[in-house]
Design a protein around this motif. Sequence first.
Motif: not given
Length: 279
Positions: A238, A242, A248, A245
């Motif tokens: 992140k 990257s 995580s 989205n």
Amino acid sequence: MKFWPKIQLKPSRLMFVVLSLFIMFSWVGCGSNLFEGMADENSKEARQEQVLQLFDDGNYSEALTLLQTIVTEYPGDPLFVQYLSNAFAGLAGLDTFNLLEVIDAVDDAGEEGSIDMVGLVLGDALGRLTLAQVNAKLDFIDSAVSEMDSITVLNDDQTIQMGLLSVTHMSLTLAKLIMAERAVDTITLTDAGIGALYAPGENVDLDGIDPADVDLDAALVSISADIVNMSGAVVALKDNGSDQNDISDQFQEFQDAIDQNGNGAVTQSELEQYIESLN
């Protein structure tokens, strides 16, 4: 080739793909201008180029031998320690430069299991591994992780590499545990392959594992550490912008499945339930 960041993958597979892509492009970038200032074939730049060429050729055994000399010339240099880790990983079959071909083949076959990527990269065309292969590859990955652990402060690239190693390490550790519990000498390291070892609805009981085969307590500690490393890699991805989205969220889904109480330490009961979820 499909645009992988847009594919909805199960958490561990998504981690494996994204981390592999990041490391591959990092290596390509590192080698772009290395010929500048290489009049001395023993200069740091020349040594780096020699190693990267061996990696590109898939000659990890020779790369390891060369790196074991280089790290005495540049003791504690984090880049060469990282490369030493790469060499051990390559000997295990974790060949970052060729992973894209494998990933494409896996997607074409419609495999979407959370550990399928590791099995199909390190095993045969069906993801099969013998116990001897699992042990040998796990030893190499152990060495790769150990080298990365020796770096005092990991940069983002190294943190992401550690995450990829940890995905692989966790999958091989899981394979070894299941093989010991099922008393089998070969495993198909995919969701379907693991599920086929158990009857529908069968409870997994790791109590019967002979400590001479696998130290269950040590394996649980190791898997817990792997998850911490994978979590760090997600953060580093992140931080590097990257466009994954949902990575995580998907990693959190995986973490919730294997560490239900969220305390960072995977218990025997939690691991048993996770294995059951693969059936």
